[in-house]
Structures are given as structure tokens and as C-alpha cells.
Design a protein around this motif. Structure first.
Motif, short mmCIF file in Angstrom:
data_model
loop_
_atom_site.label_atom_id
_atom_site.label_comp_id
_atom_site.label_asym_id
_atom_site.label_seq_id
_atom_site.Cartn_x
_atom_site.Cartn_y
_atom_site.Cartn_z
N ASP A 168 0.87 -1.18 0.00
CA ASP A 168 0.00 0.00 0.00
C ASP A 168 0.90 1.23 0.00
OD1 ASP A 168 -2.47 -1.45 0.19
OD2 ASP A 168 -1.95 -1.86 2.28
N TYR A 169 0.54 2.20 -0.80
CA TYR A 169 1.46 3.31 -1.05
C TYR A 169 0.89 4.65 -0.62
CZ TYR A 169 3.44 -0.29 -4.00
OH TYR A 169 3.96 -1.47 -4.45
N ILE A 170 1.75 5.45 -0.04
CA ILE A 170 1.41 6.85 0.18
C ILE A 170 1.37 7.51 -1.19
CG2 ILE A 170 2.22 9.03 1.16
CD1 ILE A 170 3.45 7.37 3.43
N PRO A 171 0.32 8.23 -1.52
CA PRO A 171 0.21 8.83 -2.86
C PRO A 171 1.44 9.64 -3.23
CG PRO A 171 -1.87 9.04 -1.70
CD PRO A 171 -0.89 8.50 -0.70
N ALA B 121 -2.58 4.60 -2.14
CA ALA B 121 -2.68 4.26 -3.56
C ALA B 121 -2.34 2.79 -3.74
CB ALA B 121 -1.74 5.14 -4.37
N SER B 122 -2.82 2.21 -4.82
CA SER B 122 -2.60 0.79 -5.08
C SER B 122 -1.29 0.52 -5.80
CB SER B 122 -3.76 0.21 -5.89
OG SER B 122 -3.88 0.91 -7.13
N SER B 123 -0.63 1.57 -6.28
CA SER B 123 0.64 1.38 -7.00
C SER B 123 1.54 2.59 -6.73
CB SER B 123 0.40 1.22 -8.50
OG SER B 123 -0.27 2.36 -9.02
N PRO B 124 2.85 2.39 -6.85
CA PRO B 124 3.78 3.50 -6.60
C PRO B 124 3.79 4.50 -7.76
CG PRO B 124 4.98 1.57 -7.33
CD PRO B 124 3.56 1.14 -7.18
#
Length: 305
Positions: free
Chosen positions: A80-83, A169-172
């Protein structure tokens, strides 16, 4: 006629009272909603008494600076990514060298990794992970070893970000590649087996074993002090306050007037404890035994049980 007037007056009064109750109910409704993310964010790290609070950052503080063009948020082996954050994997910072499975990257390897994710030499790097800052601490140590000074760790990692109510976010993100240039190494924060040997029967040098109880009981560096790395954390995965950390380490003789050598199995948990000692408590002479127990056990030096 008088009766009909009173009846109409009663009906009008009831309608007005009904309207007032309805309006009051509407004005109270927002108070029942979940608090905003900013109100849920944890205490700012500057309030916890740390020697170098700039090395740690809360979710709320990160939210305030995340859009700065000179800030790169770096997720370490996360899902899980920080936007807006970029990502590195374990294979990007964990290598096999000289028979050791957990060796730090070489200068050339590390330059390539940082360049590929779009980091410049003068960027502020904020690290986060999903494992109680363990991976972040390891990468923090590597960055410091290669003289990148402006590094922060998100206190509590991705869990703290989510607990504060912020979106993930779901992706980097993908940034344009740079040309990162390492300008030297910092051997003052690196310990080797030779460094560890100087600790034998030397009251001015303390060797700190940060492994589990089970590992400690199986064998350890002679004279080592045992404080498992997780003892520096609160239940929510954030660091304890400076006062709590000071009591934790000083009770076992890990004091600021000594040279401290931290070790674990491969230098990861040791880096976490080193971060607590240097950045949060201000200890000035701490070294991470990068090879740690994996290296020491093969060295032929004495093992205490």
C-alpha cells in the motif's frame, strides 16, 4: 369561534415545534461523523523530547510537506502506497557479498537504485514500510553510510498513515530517472568483527544484541547486552518517547558516554536500534555491525552462552 381559533393555534404551534426539532437534529448530525484525518493524526514528533526530531516525521507532518518538489517519499517493500511515493524492493538494498546474505549494496549498486527511482543528491528522503520501521531503518543506515544526510523515517510506517485517516494508492508513482552520485562513505558508523573484538573486557565499549530472546540464548558476543529491537516501540508501532527510551537503554548500561556496537543477524534490527540511540537519544558514538551474527559466528571468535 373561539374554540376553532385555539385549535388552529395549537396546530401551528405543534408544526413550529416539529420544525425546530428537525433543524436542531440537522445541526447536531455532523458531530456524529468521523473526525477528519488531521484530527486523528498522531502527536508531532517534536513533542516527544527527541535529540534530533528532524530525523523522524509523523503522518500529519508528512501530509504537510508531501507535495514539496524536493521531498521524495520512498516506500520500502510495501504493498500500500502513500500517494506520490516511489518504491524499492528488498533486492535493491540487500545483497550477497563475501558469503554474507545481508550485505549492504556497493557504491555503484546504490547509485543505480537511487537514480532509477528519481532521487537527487539534495532531496529530502522520507522512508516508510509495513514492518515497524525495520526496513526503513536499514535503508536509513545505508543512506547515512553513503553520506545522504537529509533522511527521515515515518513514525509508525504505513500503518500510522492509514490510522491518521489518509488515503493510500494501489501502486507507486514513477519519477524520471536521475543521476545520483555518491561522494564518499562514512566508516564511523560501520562496525566489523575487528571492532567487536575491541569490546572484549573494555568497559568503555558496549555491544548491544538486538535479536530475539531465543537467538540470544543460543549464543552471543561475549559481554553483550540484550535489548530486543521491538522494546523501543509502542503497541501502535511508533517509537517510545525519549524519556522511555533513555530508561530502557540506561537500565542495561547502554549509555551515551560509551561507544556502542549494535548487532543482530544481518544488521537490520541493529540499524533500528542505532536509529533510536543516535537520532532519538543523541548518542554520538554508535556503530552498526553490518555483518552481525551471520559474520561473527563464522569468524572463529569466542561465543558466550
Amino acid at each position: 369561534m373561539n374554540f376553532m381559533f385555539k385549535k388552529k393555534l395549537l396546530i401551528v404551534t405543534l408544526l413550529i415545534l416539529s420544525l425546530v426539532v428537525s433543524v436542531v437534529g440537522c445541526t447536531q448530525q455532523p458531530a456524529q461523523e468521523a473526525p477528519k484525518a488531521e484530527e486523528n493524526a498522531e502527536t508531532k514528533v517534536g513533542d516527544l523530547g527527541y535529540a534530533h526530531p528532524e530525523s523522524l516525521i509523523s503522518a500529519q507532518e508528512l501530509k504537510e510537506i508531501m507535495n514539496d518538489e524536493n521531498v521524495v517519499i520512498l516506500g520500502v517493500e510495501v504493498r500500500d502506497y502513500i500517494p506520490g511515493s516511489v518504491k524499492i524492493k528488498e533486492e535493491d538494498f540487500n545483497y550477497t557479498a563475501d558469503g554474507l546474505k545481508n550485505a549492504r549494496p556497493t557504491k555503484e549498486q546504490w547509485e543505480k537504485v537511487l537514480s532509477n527511482v528519481g532521487i537527487d543528491n539534495d532531496d529530502t528522503i522520507v522512508l516508510y514500510d509495513a514492518k515497524n520501521m525495520l526496513l526503513s531503518a536499514r535503508v536509513w543506515w545505508i543512506l547515512k553510510y553513503y553520506n545522504h544526510d537529509d533522511v527521515k523515517i515515518l513514525n509508525g510506517g504505513i500503518k500510522a498513515w492509514e490510522n491518521a485517516g489518509y488515503e493510500t494508492a494501489s501502486s507507486p508513482a514513477k519519477k524520471e530517472a536521475t543521476t545520483y552520485e555518491i561522494k564518499g562513505e562514512n566508516p564511523d558508523i560501520l562496525a566489523t568483527v575487528e571492532t567487536v573484538k575491541t569490546s572484549f573486557d573494555n568497559e568503555n565499549i558496549a555491544t548491544l544484541d538486538t535479536r530475539s530472546d531465543k537467538e540470544w540464548r543460543k549464543g552471543r558476543v561475549p559481554g553483550a547486552v540484550h535489548i530486543e529491537w521491538t522494546n523501543a516501540l509502542r503497541e501502535d508501532g511508533t517509537f517510545k518517547s525519549a524519556d522511555e527510551l533513555k530508561a530502557l537503554y540506561e537500565e542495561k548500561g547502554i549509555t551515551a558516554d560509551k561507544e556502542i556496537i549494535t548487532y543482530c543477524l544481518g544488521g537490520w534490527r541493529a540499524a533500528h536500534s542505532m536509529f533510536a540511540l543516535t537520532e532519538l537519544l543523541g548518542y554520538e558514538n554508535v556503530k552498526n555491525y553490518d555483518g552481525s551474527w551471520e559474520d561473527y559466528e563464522k569468524s572463529g571468535e569466542p561465543i558466550e552462552k
